[in-house]
Design a protein around this motif. Structure first.
Motif, PDB file in Angstrom:
ATOM      1  N   ALA A   4       0.828  -1.210   0.000  1.00  0.00           N
ATOM      2  CA  ALA A   4       0.000   0.000   0.000  1.00  0.00           C
ATOM      3  C   ALA A   4       0.864   1.263   0.000  1.00  0.00           C
ATOM      4  O   ALA A   4       0.477   2.288  -0.545  1.00  0.00           O
ATOM      5  N   LEU A   5       2.048   1.165   0.601  1.00  0.00           N
ATOM      6  CA  LEU A   5       2.961   2.315   0.649  1.00  0.00           C
ATOM      7  C   LEU A   5       3.812   2.449  -0.604  1.00  0.00           C
ATOM      8  O   LEU A   5       4.090   3.560  -1.046  1.00  0.00           O
ATOM      9  N   THR A   6       4.235   1.333  -1.164  1.00  0.00           N
ATOM     10  CA  THR A   6       5.270   1.385  -2.197  1.00  0.00           C
ATOM     11  C   THR A   6       4.788   1.079  -3.608  1.00  0.00           C
ATOM     12  O   THR A   6       5.582   1.178  -4.547  1.00  0.00           O
ATOM     13  N   ASP A   7       3.546   0.741  -3.781  1.00  0.00           N
ATOM     14  CA  ASP A   7       2.971   0.605  -5.115  1.00  0.00           C
ATOM     15  C   ASP A   7       2.348   1.956  -5.450  1.00  0.00           C
ATOM     16  O   ASP A   7       1.465   2.435  -4.733  1.00  0.00           O
ATOM     17  N   ALA A   8       2.805   2.591  -6.517  1.00  0.00           N
ATOM     18  CA  ALA A   8       2.369   3.957  -6.839  1.00  0.00           C
ATOM     19  C   ALA A   8       0.851   4.068  -6.969  1.00  0.00           C
ATOM     20  O   ALA A   8       0.262   5.056  -6.529  1.00  0.00           O
ATOM     21  N   GLU A  51      13.517   0.206   1.760  1.00  0.00           N
ATOM     22  CA  GLU A  51      14.067  -1.004   2.359  1.00  0.00           C
ATOM     23  C   GLU A  51      12.878  -1.924   2.555  1.00  0.00           C
ATOM     24  O   GLU A  51      12.073  -1.697   3.470  1.00  0.00           O
ATOM     25  N   PRO A  52      12.732  -2.935   1.687  1.00  0.00           N
ATOM     26  CA  PRO A  52      11.528  -3.775   1.681  1.00  0.00           C
ATOM     27  C   PRO A  52      11.037  -4.211   3.059  1.00  0.00           C
ATOM     28  O   PRO A  52      11.824  -4.643   3.908  1.00  0.00           O
ATOM     29  N   THR A  82       7.970   4.027   8.533  1.00  0.00           N
ATOM     30  CA  THR A  82       8.724   2.914   9.091  1.00  0.00           C
ATOM     31  C   THR A  82       7.737   1.859   9.578  1.00  0.00           C
ATOM     32  O   THR A  82       6.795   2.190  10.315  1.00  0.00           O
ATOM     33  N   LEU A  83       7.942   0.631   9.164  1.00  0.00           N
ATOM     34  CA  LEU A  83       7.105  -0.494   9.578  1.00  0.00           C
ATOM     35  C   LEU A  83       7.908  -1.359  10.537  1.00  0.00           C
ATOM     36  O   LEU A  83       9.028  -1.754  10.229  1.00  0.00           O
ATOM     37  N   ASP A  84       7.321  -1.653  11.693  1.00  0.00           N
ATOM     38  CA  ASP A  84       7.971  -2.504  12.684  1.00  0.00           C
ATOM     39  C   ASP A  84       6.992  -3.566  13.159  1.00  0.00           C
ATOM     40  O   ASP A  84       5.782  -3.316  13.241  1.00  0.00           O
TER      41      ASP A  84
END
Length: 112
Positions: A4-8, A51-52, A82-84
């Motif tokens: 959802a974040l990295t697909d344009a 960073e995947p 940032t995803l944790d």
């Protein structure tokens, strides 16, 4: 969440913009804002870092509300996602920095 974040296209849906992707580090991505009343504006960002599954960031000129102004002359802000791992799922932290370098700080604070 990462997609959802990295697909344009998905990012654009989330942020109400029709983006011409894909995202790649160093790439400038543009598109039209689809939020009602702001369709005349362009959404533009440059991917800073990917960073995947953990970190995605981009630089942009927030609140580009006046199409007569060339925002490329100002220093862009940096938006970092940032995803944790978290108990029961994933924790998303969003930070936008660099407002101290904007001359139009008051206008950008009103945009949210």
């Amino acid at each position: 969440m990462w997609r959802a974040l990295t697909d344009a296209q998905e990012f654009g849906t989330w942020f109400r913009a029709r983006l011409e992707g894909p995202f790649a580090v160093g790439k400038r991505v543009t598109g039209r804002i689809t939020y009602p009343g702001y369709e005349h504006l362009t959404f533009e960002l440059t991917v800073d870092r990917m960073e995947p599954e953990h970190h995605f960031s981009f630089r942009w000129h927030p609140y580009p509300a006046d199409p007569k102004i060339d925002y490329s002359k100002e220093t862009p802000t940096l938006v970092t996602f940032t995803l944790d791992e978290a108990k029961g799922g994933i924790e998303l932290t969003v930070v936008e920095s660099g407002f101290d370098k904007l001359r139009r700080r008051a206008a950008t604070r009103r945009s949210g």
